[in-house]
Design a protein around this motif. Structure first.
Motif, mmCIF file in Angstrom:
data_model
loop_
_atom_site.group_PDB
_atom_site.id
_atom_site.type_symbol
_atom_site.label_atom_id
_atom_site.label_comp_id
_atom_site.label_asym_id
_atom_site.label_seq_id
_atom_site.Cartn_x
_atom_site.Cartn_y
_atom_site.Cartn_z
ATOM 1 N N TYR A 1 43.019 92.340 18.235
ATOM 2 C CA TYR A 1 44.020 93.035 17.409
ATOM 3 C C TYR A 1 45.247 92.188 17.110
ATOM 4 O O TYR A 1 46.352 92.677 17.077
ATOM 5 N N TYR B 1 37.216 87.535 12.888
ATOM 6 C CA TYR B 1 36.841 88.919 13.182
ATOM 7 C C TYR B 1 37.231 89.292 14.613
ATOM 8 O O TYR B 1 37.827 90.335 14.861
ATOM 9 N N PHE C 1 39.856 102.314 17.919
ATOM 10 C CA PHE C 1 41.226 101.838 17.899
ATOM 11 C C PHE C 1 41.851 102.011 16.525
ATOM 12 O O PHE C 1 42.982 102.486 16.381
ATOM 13 N N PHE D 1 39.899 92.083 15.220
ATOM 14 C CA PHE D 1 39.352 93.393 15.556
ATOM 15 C C PHE D 1 38.888 93.544 17.001
ATOM 16 O O PHE D 1 38.375 94.587 17.372
ATOM 17 N N TYR E 1 34.749 100.265 20.005
ATOM 18 C CA TYR E 1 36.171 100.190 20.311
ATOM 19 C C TYR E 1 37.015 99.825 19.097
ATOM 20 O O TYR E 1 38.132 100.309 18.942
ATOM 21 N N ASN E 2 36.458 98.960 18.235
ATOM 22 C CA ASN E 2 37.181 98.640 17.002
ATOM 23 C C ASN E 2 37.451 99.901 16.214
ATOM 24 O O ASN E 2 38.557 100.159 15.758
ATOM 25 N N GLY F 1 29.075 97.935 20.572
ATOM 26 C CA GLY F 1 29.541 96.660 20.023
ATOM 27 C C GLY F 1 30.708 96.821 19.063
ATOM 28 O O GLY F 1 31.599 95.983 19.008
ATOM 29 N N THR F 2 30.701 97.900 18.303
ATOM 30 C CA THR F 2 31.784 98.079 17.334
ATOM 31 C C THR F 2 32.585 99.341 17.633
ATOM 32 O O THR F 2 33.528 99.661 16.926
#
Lengths: 432, 290
Positions: B260, B253, A80, B257, A76-77, A73-74
């Protein structure tokens, strides 16, 4: 007295600092190349991966792989942002459909020299569709780890009770639209006689992948061939969405509004569900459910099965020594793919799929029969925008709050706005 | 100026330094940076450098139905959650204030306890409570033949989240209000009782006016908090069904994120900030008058 106490304390602190410093030095001693490896395998698959990493470290005393797992869920954030800050790990996993944005951002290193080198791999062993998906402008930017296609999970007991069996009396899963509809109408019923359906022939589980399979089987491409424009209002996509909405309208399939689909299947109240091979871990834990696995029935005019792949990518700009160690890790994982497949994956290489060991994995082998027509999501940099709109359209249509045409038209417009924005930006900034 | 005098005057600032540094590094600077960013088109996915676009990002927000929907969802949440939380906190505080000193500590702790639970845990547990098929609430309602689509109905999902939020946050304001109630001089009530004022009139004319500053504080903090709602929604519904619970912070958000789009995200953050500032000032005015 007070002075004594503080001196002792000071000494303790100093000792701590020295110890920590020594420990840190110890970490880097021995000249081992450190390969940080990031992935999102936080489930049971993570334990398998950890064992493989440990095995790699034992076999390679001159290299050290460090695995870091975080929730998809997080994931890829974080990946990146780490990449932007120049702190990306040496090797990391991306799903094949997400590769494009990492490629466009310039994070990825082509691996063709390594593949062809002394410690290379035989690329003919990979399925052409899978190997082709990591190619950009003639170079390859990742080594596919696995394939996880969607397939049909079915409840054998419910099939037998409904008399849908072969000559031997075993449950007979549907293969085409006709047999699917027959099974559906027989299996969806009210078993208690209170006027409410309590057993369902089929449920939609994850709308995105379920609808991806059905639309692909109807012939959708989502985009023009050069990915220039999004096309969701074509006949194929509208027909596929309408077909699914109709099943709900006719009461043959529950609306996603009121039913927790996968739980229903596990409770034995649902006869068929389209799900990814990775759901295997759930089912294997359950001894009171007689489940079967088979290729998906063809509901449209051609076979297709949604699939994705985990791809191992190499960070751009590594020094030769680290790069060689990172490649060794990637090769090691690819070569030991069958351990990984046990947990609910299909290998990306012919020789591994054909092996006796893999063919003995019941569900994996059944789903692998679809390898010739698996379908990835399109490799576009605006994939997350596409997903948001595709998901929303699927939700609206299946919940009957919009017609297929209306919902798809809106989604198409929104995605095209994103494409247009991307294009303007590329033109303005001289992008990739 | 003697050294002693110097220290007497300036030592206060010395104590302020640690927080001032943190304030600048993590609040003031990012805030300013965000404001600058909001006038740029900066999409991290593209190698193109950030580009000045004036108020384009703000214009896009006002034209976007996703922004409008997210803003509306945030308003809906705030309109339900803030008054309910403050009202409920006041009722509970009055109740707890009325019990004997010995028991009061227990009730205070009991009502405050949920606030100690982290939102990820609370969200996860409540998602199970609300679950349609085997959730606890529907299991209770089953004997009456009811099955409530707590999280799957577009009209009900936000109310369910408000319900959960009430449970989670009511303790904080309650403790503050309870402290406020303690501050009210007992003589006022005694004098009023002698004058023949009944319970309602004592509440209306003594408790409420005396409590006004505390109520103001609690209400403002709650409104600010409600505008920033994110954790519950993200944990329980992820903005669904059909984006009916996708609040502004979640949309920001996702914009920043997942897509981007930093400039656009920053612009929406500033719009949210202006909203919060506007309502805080308005409320301050309303409650300060008289």
């Amino acid at each position: 007295m007070i002075t004594d106490y503080s001196t002792t304390r000071l000494r303790g602190v100093a000792l701590c600092i020295v110890c920590t410093a020594l420990l840190c030095v110890g970490c880097d001693s021995g000249g081992r190349a450190t390969v940080r490896f990031w992935c999102g395998f936080t489930g049971p698959d993570g334990r398998t991966m950890l064992r493989m990493i440990q095995a790699f470290n034992e076999e390679n005393p001159d290299a050290r792989a460090l695995m870091q797992r975080m929730d998809w869920g997080t994931y890829y954030n974080k990946l990146f942002v780490a990449g932007l800050g120049g702190r990306a790990p040496e090797v990391f996993i991306t799903h094949v459909e997400n590769m494009e944005r990492f490629f466009q951002a310039g994070f990825l290193d082509a691996i063709d020299d390594l593949v062809d080198g002394a410690a290379g791999v035989d690329t003919d062993d990979f399925f052409p569709y899978v190997w082709g998906a990591v190619e950009r402008d003639g170079l390859h930017y990742g080594l596919p780890l696995d394939v996880h296609p969607q397939g049909l999970f079915y409840n054998k007991r419910l099939f037998r009770e409904a008399g849908i069996v072969d000559e031997a009396g075993d449950a007979l899963p549907p293969t085409d639209r006709e047999s699917f509809m027959d099974a559906l109408t027989t299996l969806t019923r009210d078993t208690t006689g209170d006027g409410r359906t309590d057993q369902w022939g089929f449920v939609f589980t994850w709308l995105r992948t379920n609808m991806a399979t059905v639309t692909r089987q109807f012939g959708s491409t989502y985009f023009t061939p050069d990915f220039d424009r999004c096309v969701l209002t074509d006949d194929a996509t509208v027909a596929a969405f309408s077909f699914c909405a109709d099943l709900i309208q006719r009461g043959l399939v529950p609306s996603p509004e009121h039913f927790d689909a996968w739980i229903g299947f596990r409770q034995g109240r649902v006869a068929m569900a389209f799900e990814g091979i990775y759901m295997l871990a759930d089912l294997e834990k359950q001894s009171d459910l007689e489940w079967g696995a088979a290729p998906l029935p063809v509901l449209g005019d051609r076979p297709a099965a949604w699939a994705s792949s985990h791809v191992m990518c190499l960070r751009a700009g590594l020094d030769p020594e680290t790069r060689a160690a990172a490649w060794r890790l990637m090769r090691f994982l690819s070569d030991n793919m069958l351990d990984w497949a046990e947990g609910g994956q299909v290998p990306a290489r012919h020789s591994q799929i054909d092996s006796a060991r893999f063919q003995n994995m019941y569900a994996q082998a059944a789903f692998a029969r679809q390898m010739d027509y698996i379908a990835y999501m399109p490799p576009v940099p605006f994939i997350f925008e596409f997903f948001s709109e595709f998901d929303r359209a699927a939700e609206r249509v299946l919940r009957a709050s919009a017609s297929a045409v209306d919902a798809l038209r809106e989604a198409e417009q929104k995605v095209n706005v994103a494409i247009e924005r991307q294009r303007r930006l590329t033109e303005a900034g001289g992008g990739p | 100026m003697t050294a002693r005098r110097f220290w007497r005057i300036y030592s206060g600032y010395l104590f302020l330094v640690p927080y001032a540094v943190l304030f600048c590094a993590f609040l003031a600077l990012p805030l300013g940076y965000g404001l600058v960013l909001s006038f740029f088109r900066w999409e991290m996915l593209s190698p193109a450098p950030p580009q000045f676009v004036g108020v384009d990002n703000y214009a896009e927000a006002f034209q976007s139905d996703y922004f409008r929907n997210a803003l509306w969802a945030t308003f809906r949440f705030t309109l339900m959650a803030a008054p309910l939380t403050v009202g409920m906190a006041l009722l509970i505080a009055l109740g707890v204030n009325a019990v004997s000193d010995k028991r009061r500590a227990f009730y205070r702790a009991a009502y405050f306890a949920p606030a100690v639970v982290s939102i990820s845990v609370a969200g996860l547990v409540w998602r199970f409570f609300f679950q349609g098929e085997f959730g606890m609430f529907n299991a209770w309602l089953e004997p009456w033949g009811w099955r409530v689509p707590w999280l799957t109905d577009t009209r009900l999902a936000m109310k369910s989240i408000v319900f959960m939020t009430l449970w989670w946050t009511v303790g904080g304001p309650m403790v503050v209000l309870l402290a406020g109630l303690h501050q009210i001089p007992r003589q006022l009530y005694e004098a009023a009782a002698i004058d023949g004022a009944n319970a309602w009139r004592r509440f209306r004319h003594i408790t409420i006016p005396q409590l006004r500053p505390v109520l103001l504080f609690v209400a403002i903090m709650n409104i600010i908090g409600s505008f920033q709602v994110f954790g519950q929604v993200f944990m329980i519904t992820r903005g669904g069904p059909e984006q009916s619970t996708r609040v502004l912070v979640q949309y920001i958000y996702e914009t920043a994120f997942t897509h981007y789009r930093m400039g656009y995200g920053a612009a929406m953050s500033w719009l949210l900030f202006l909203c919060i500032a506007f309502f805080s000032v308005l409320q301050f005015r309303l409650m300060r008058e008289r």
